[in-house]
Write a protein that holds these residues in place. Structure first.
Motif, PDB file in Angstrom:
ATOM      1  N   SER A 274       0.812  -1.208   0.000  1.00  0.00           N
ATOM      2  CA  SER A 274       0.000   0.000   0.000  1.00  0.00           C
ATOM      3  C   SER A 274       0.850   1.264   0.000  1.00  0.00           C
ATOM      4  CB  SER A 274      -0.928   0.006   1.222  1.00  0.00           C
ATOM      5  OG  SER A 274      -0.172  -0.067   2.410  1.00  0.00           O
TER       6      SER A 274
ATOM      7  N   ALA B 209       3.995  10.370  -2.957  1.00  0.00           N
ATOM      8  CA  ALA B 209       2.968  10.156  -3.971  1.00  0.00           C
ATOM      9  C   ALA B 209       3.341  10.908  -5.243  1.00  0.00           C
ATOM     10  CB  ALA B 209       1.620  10.625  -3.452  1.00  0.00           C
TER      11      ALA B 209
ATOM     12  N   LEU C 263       2.186   4.091  -9.752  1.00  0.00           N
ATOM     13  CA  LEU C 263       1.411   4.455  -8.565  1.00  0.00           C
ATOM     14  C   LEU C 263       1.197   3.212  -7.724  1.00  0.00           C
ATOM     15  CD1 LEU C 263      -0.451   6.422  -6.943  1.00  0.00           C
ATOM     16  CD2 LEU C 263      -2.297   5.728  -8.478  1.00  0.00           C
TER      17      LEU C 263
ATOM     18  N   GLN D 117      -0.576   1.060  -4.603  1.00  0.00           N
ATOM     19  CA  GLN D 117      -1.890   1.036  -3.985  1.00  0.00           C
ATOM     20  C   GLN D 117      -1.864   1.781  -2.651  1.00  0.00           C
ATOM     21  OE1 GLN D 117      -3.746  -2.782  -3.777  1.00  0.00           O
ATOM     22  NE2 GLN D 117      -3.016  -3.425  -5.790  1.00  0.00           N
ATOM     23  N   GLY D 118      -2.895   2.579  -2.421  1.00  0.00           N
ATOM     24  CA  GLY D 118      -2.973   3.377  -1.214  1.00  0.00           C
ATOM     25  C   GLY D 118      -2.452   4.784  -1.385  1.00  0.00           C
ATOM     26  N   GLN D 119      -1.668   5.050  -2.414  1.00  0.00           N
ATOM     27  CA  GLN D 119      -1.181   6.397  -2.669  1.00  0.00           C
ATOM     28  C   GLN D 119      -2.238   7.215  -3.404  1.00  0.00           C
ATOM     29  OE1 GLN D 119       2.500   5.710  -4.842  1.00  0.00           O
ATOM     30  NE2 GLN D 119       3.705   6.184  -3.028  1.00  0.00           N
ATOM     31  N   ARG D 120      -2.183   8.511  -3.196  1.00  0.00           N
ATOM     32  CA  ARG D 120      -3.092   9.430  -3.866  1.00  0.00           C
ATOM     33  C   ARG D 120      -2.259  10.320  -4.781  1.00  0.00           C
ATOM     34  NH1 ARG D 120      -8.326  10.543  -3.127  1.00  0.00           N
ATOM     35  NH2 ARG D 120      -9.166  12.525  -3.870  1.00  0.00           N
TER      36      ARG D 120
ATOM     37  N   THR E 166      -1.541  13.080  -7.799  1.00  0.00           N
ATOM     38  CA  THR E 166      -2.100  14.316  -8.341  1.00  0.00           C
ATOM     39  C   THR E 166      -1.376  14.662  -9.631  1.00  0.00           C
ATOM     40  OG1 THR E 166      -0.575  15.657  -7.016  1.00  0.00           O
ATOM     41  CG2 THR E 166      -2.733  15.166  -6.057  1.00  0.00           C
TER      42      THR E 166
ATOM     43  N   GLU F 275      -6.863  13.934  -9.563  1.00  0.00           N
ATOM     44  CA  GLU F 275      -6.406  13.121  -8.436  1.00  0.00           C
ATOM     45  C   GLU F 275      -6.857  11.682  -8.668  1.00  0.00           C
ATOM     46  OE1 GLU F 275      -7.790  14.654  -4.761  1.00  0.00           O
ATOM     47  OE2 GLU F 275      -6.598  16.498  -4.872  1.00  0.00           O
TER      48      GLU F 275
ATOM     49  N   GLN G 171      -6.542   7.560  -7.051  1.00  0.00           N
ATOM     50  CA  GLN G 171      -6.147   6.673  -5.958  1.00  0.00           C
ATOM     51  C   GLN G 171      -6.661   5.272  -6.239  1.00  0.00           C
ATOM     52  OE1 GLN G 171      -6.976   8.117  -2.034  1.00  0.00           O
ATOM     53  NE2 GLN G 171      -6.450   6.187  -1.027  1.00  0.00           N
TER      54      GLN G 171
ATOM     55  N   ASP H  75      -7.166   1.450  -4.433  1.00  0.00           N
ATOM     56  CA  ASP H  75      -7.208   0.612  -3.239  1.00  0.00           C
ATOM     57  C   ASP H  75      -7.697  -0.769  -3.639  1.00  0.00           C
ATOM     58  OD1 ASP H  75      -6.537   2.638  -1.135  1.00  0.00           O
ATOM     59  OD2 ASP H  75      -8.362   3.561  -1.912  1.00  0.00           O
TER      60      ASP H  75
END
Length: 267
Positions: free
Chosen positions: A35, A42, A56, A58-61, A63, A177, A179, A181
């Motif tokens: 994650s 990020a 990217l 998982q769990g990162q947001r 932008t 943005e 994300q 999960d």
């Protein structure tokens, strides 16, 4: 007395099975390392094609800034038993016309992956300040037929773009943005089979330096510390064994209750 001993043995066996199932369930849960990125930062930009997609975890947001009409690409890893959910938010300019944004997900072979549910395409009116998109993918399988389009472990690509807008709104600045999960489904969706190698890009745009200062193309840097978990083992084997033992204990208990309480009296 005999019945008491039988029920005591059944209780002890159930307690032992419960203690054994606890570590197995813990092992089936996703590891914390999946994650986050290696440095914990990020991404703040997006790629413009499959080859330049920004990695990217998982769990990162993530932008990114762009313009209406651009194709924004990200990539993320997904392993066997996970059901990824991709969410995207687009901040629109102050003045704009009606425009439709779309979120697409592709696997390592660049095959389009359908969404189980979620609004992967949505139209924003003139007064809308942002638009929210979501795609809940199917559970990643450990193995599939060559002709099937099932999601398999490896790299997945996210593409975000506008598909319908007026000519006057083309090129206006927007902010995005994204994300990703995942929910660990576990043995409920396990199959008998394993994938030889995860579906990752054949050659990535990244390169690694050798000892002689030369550079060589490498595969995607995605992957867990313990490697990909595709294989024959899943937590369903644990619960299958528990079910078999419980069935055997139920048979023993039923026999003990119905066999009688000793020999019949003799005359």
């Amino acid at each position: 007395m005999r019945t008491t001993r039988v029920w005591g043995a059944l209780g002890a066996a159930l307690l032992t099975l419960g203690l054994a199932a606890g570590p197995a369930a813990a092992d089936a849960s996703p590891s914390p390392s999946a994650s986050g990125g290696s440095d914990g930062s990020a991404p703040t930009q997006a790629g413009t094609s499959f080859r330049t997609a920004t990695e990217l975890q998982q769990g990162q947001r993530a932008t990114a800034s762009g313009s209406t009409g651009d194709y924004l690409y990200w990539s993320f890893p997904a392993d066997t038993g996970q059901r990824p959910t991709v969410r995207a938010s687009v901040k629109l300019p102050r003045t704009h016309g009606s425009e439709t944004w779309q979120l697409d997900v592709y696997d390592g072979l660049r095959r389009h992956q359908s969404c189980q549910y979620g609004a992967s395409s949505r139209t924003a009116g003139q007064s809308a300040e942002s638009v929210e998109l979501a795609c809940v993918m199917r559970t990643v399988r450990g193995w599939a037929e060559p002709w099937a389009n099932d999601p398999l472990p490896g790299t997945y690509y996210v593409r975000l773009t506008v598909v319908d807008l007026g000519a006057a709104d083309l090129g206006q600045p927007v902010g995005a943005e994204v994300q990703v999960d995942s929910k660990d489904i576990g043995g409920a969706s396990a199959v008998d089979g394993s994938l030889g190698k995860p579906l990752v890009p054949g050659i990535a745009v990244k390169s690694e330096a050798r000892g002689d200062d030369s550079k060589a193309a490498v595969l995607s840097s995605f992957g867990s510390r313990d490697g990909w978990s595709s294989g024959w083992w899943s937590d369903r084997w644990v619960w299958t064994a528990i079910g078999a033992v419980l069935a055997a204990l139920a048979g023993i208990g039923g026999y003990a209750l119905t066999r009688g309480h000793g020999r019949p009296p003799t005359v």
